[in-house]
Scaffold this active site. Structure first.
Site, PDB file in Angstrom:
ATOM      1  N   HIS A  49       1.733   4.599   4.550  1.00 12.26           N
ATOM      2  CA  HIS A  49       1.052   5.440   3.659  1.00 12.26           C
ATOM      3  C   HIS A  49       1.655   6.817   3.442  1.00 12.26           C
ATOM      4  CE1 HIS A  49      -2.704   2.443   4.683  1.00 12.26           C
ATOM      5  NE2 HIS A  49      -1.557   1.933   4.038  1.00 12.26           N
ATOM      6  N   SER A  58       0.814  -1.305   0.113  1.00  6.82           N
ATOM      7  CA  SER A  58       0.017  -0.112  -0.036  1.00  6.82           C
ATOM      8  C   SER A  58       0.909   1.150   0.013  1.00  6.82           C
ATOM      9  CB  SER A  58      -0.996   0.142   1.317  1.00  6.82           C
ATOM     10  OG  SER A  58      -0.272  -0.052   2.392  1.00  6.82           O
TER      11      SER A  58
END
Length: 320
Positions: free
Chosen positions: A195, A144
């Protein structure tokens, strides 16, 4: 390397269904290969998750730097894999179409490694600022972070567009930041720092020096990120939107008949064959002169010598 026992694997079935819906022929090769590698390492992990995840403690303190390579390619469960790969499928199709396969593979390699390094730097900084060792022990795994970097890049190439975040239209310029906050709120188990590291890496490429540095490290790439060497294939273009996916990825080999005189000399006389061979040699010499000086070995006849050779062959033929 051994297969881990798992549950219903519904996420895998959904991912396979989405791949068939898009069509394997419509997925560029690098995107398909990276997606396949993630699925393979999910089914047959190179290391257990606790030995694949990356943290300041494991990577920096204990010098286990291989985790920087393993962590982006391993996932916690089938849903973790599905959401990451479904997102990568759409981003990969668009970006590989725009950048070309060679640069996109290079980009993914750099983003994967650099996202992990930025993650370690942020966690180490938080440890120093808060004097809380838990930041250094937080272990992250999954693709991610790279996806957030790709999202920044994709939004950069499509300015002024709109992304729907939880059904709400958001400008592409702010979509990554809004998703960063919303994912952290709605899914507390996700890595906010991981992230964030991806977003920062994406910004380093689009607004920082990363793209320039990558170009200098790869001399075969032009300023637009495309391969500067002449390609022997034609890559079709077109993107029909997020629903239909990539409209086609076809390659056609170039015609190389000019380099093989045997294709057109079988039925010619000796004189015609000589003339055809000389014409072919002249064409090759013209192409060589455009590329640079001829090689230092061998010999090259002048035009006068070639004309004299043709005249001599003709006279010999009439004398016989």
């Amino acid at each position: 390397m051994r297969n881990r026992s798992r549950g219903s694997q519904l996420g895998l079935f959904l991912l396979a269904s989405q791949l068939f819906q898009v069509g394997f022929d419509n997925i560029p090769p690098v995107t398909l290969a990276v997606l396949g590698l993630n699925v393979y390492l999910y089914m047959f992990p190179a290391a257990p998750l606790m030995q694949a995840c990356v943290s300041v403690q494991q990577a920096y303190w204990f010098k286990d730097w291989r985790r920087l390579l393993l962590s982006p390619l391993h996932h916690v469960d089938d849903w973790h894999l599905y959401f990451n790969m479904a997102s990568f499928l759409m981003k990969g199709i668009r970006l590989e179409q725009r950048l070309g396969g060679a640069w996109f593979l290079y980009l993914l390699s750099v983003f994967s490694l650099l996202t992990g390094l930025v993650y370690l730097g942020l966690e180490a900084l938080l440890t120093e600022l808060t004097d809380d060792q838990s930041y250094s022990m937080a272990c992250a795994v999954g693709f991610s972070g790279v996806l957030f970097a790709l999202k920044v890049l994709n939004n950069h190439y499509h300015p002024g567009g709109v992304t729907y975040v939880m059904g709400v239209p958001v400008s592409n310029r702010y979509a990554s930041w809004l998703e960063l906050v919303l994912i952290h709120i709605t899914a507390p188990g996700t890595s906010f720092i991981g992230h964030l590291a991806g977003i920062l890496v994406g910004l380093l490429y689009t607004a920082g020096p990363l793209k320039t540095i990558m170009k200098k490290c790869a001399g075969f790439v032009t300023s637009d990120g495309y391969n500067s060497r002449p390609s022997a294939y034609y890559r079709s273009s077109g993107y029909s939107g997020t629903g239909g996916g990539y409209s086609g990825y076809h390659q056609y080999a170039t015609d190389n008949t000019a380099n093989h005189p045997a294709f057109y000399t079988d039925r010619l006389t000796e004189e015609e064959q000589l003339e055809a061979a000389i014409r072919n040699s002249l064409n090759e010499n013209e192409q060589t002169n455009q590329r640079g000086p001829p090689p230092p070995y061998g010999f090259h006849l002048s035009e006068e010598a070639r004309a004299e050779e043709i005249r001599r062959r003709r006279l010999r033929r009439f004398d016989s």
